[in-house]
Design an enzyme around this catalytic site. Sequence first.
Site, short mmCIF file in Angstrom:
data_model
loop_
_atom_site.label_atom_id
_atom_site.label_comp_id
_atom_site.label_asym_id
_atom_site.label_seq_id
_atom_site.Cartn_x
_atom_site.Cartn_y
_atom_site.Cartn_z
N ALA A 51 0.83 -1.20 0.00
CA ALA A 51 0.00 0.00 0.00
C ALA A 51 0.88 1.26 0.00
O ALA A 51 0.56 2.24 -0.69
CB ALA A 51 -0.94 0.01 1.20
N GLY A 54 2.13 1.55 -3.47
CA GLY A 54 1.00 1.90 -4.33
C GLY A 54 0.58 3.35 -4.18
O GLY A 54 0.21 4.00 -5.16
N ASP A 55 0.65 3.87 -2.97
CA ASP A 55 0.32 5.27 -2.73
C ASP A 55 1.25 6.17 -3.54
O ASP A 55 0.79 7.12 -4.19
CB ASP A 55 0.44 5.57 -1.23
CG ASP A 55 0.18 7.03 -0.92
OD1 ASP A 55 -0.90 7.54 -1.27
OD2 ASP A 55 1.06 7.66 -0.30
N ALA A 56 2.53 5.87 -3.54
CA ALA A 56 3.51 6.68 -4.27
C ALA A 56 3.31 6.57 -5.78
O ALA A 56 3.32 7.58 -6.49
CB ALA A 56 4.93 6.25 -3.90
#
Length: 159
Positions: A51, A54-56
Amino acid sequence: MKPKEEEAKNEGDGVPKLDSSGIPSLLVNTTQLPQPMSQAQVQQISLSALAYLGDAIYELYVRIFFLLPQQRPESYHRLVVAQVRAETQALHLRSLTPHLRSKELEIVRRGRNAATGRPKRLNPEIYQQATSLETLVGYLYITDYPRLMELLQKIHLEK
């Protein structure tokens, strides 16, 4: 130099370009895709780490999307923040769900269950869905980059 000559010169310079549709092809440089990890390697990565990655990746995708037309930095920031906030990510996940394969749905489910420590202003379900999207993006980035790009291009980002 004439425009066609300059275009031909720039084609081989290895610099990714934004296509006319506005889709951020800067992340889609097919000559240098990230090398996929083996399932054994992927299983060593926690869901919260997926996560985090994935956020980046998601935020980078959104930032690239809004590069054109050129705007003031404050405008870029406002547009990007509107798309990367948890509520919008939850909407994007719901729009992608019909397009997801069974393994991707499993990652989304597991990512939802890994969501912890939400901000007080958020409904826990919204936070879980946003974390699920981030987990899916992180997972696909390291396992199936072309599939990630396929799904990200299905997300409707508002300019």
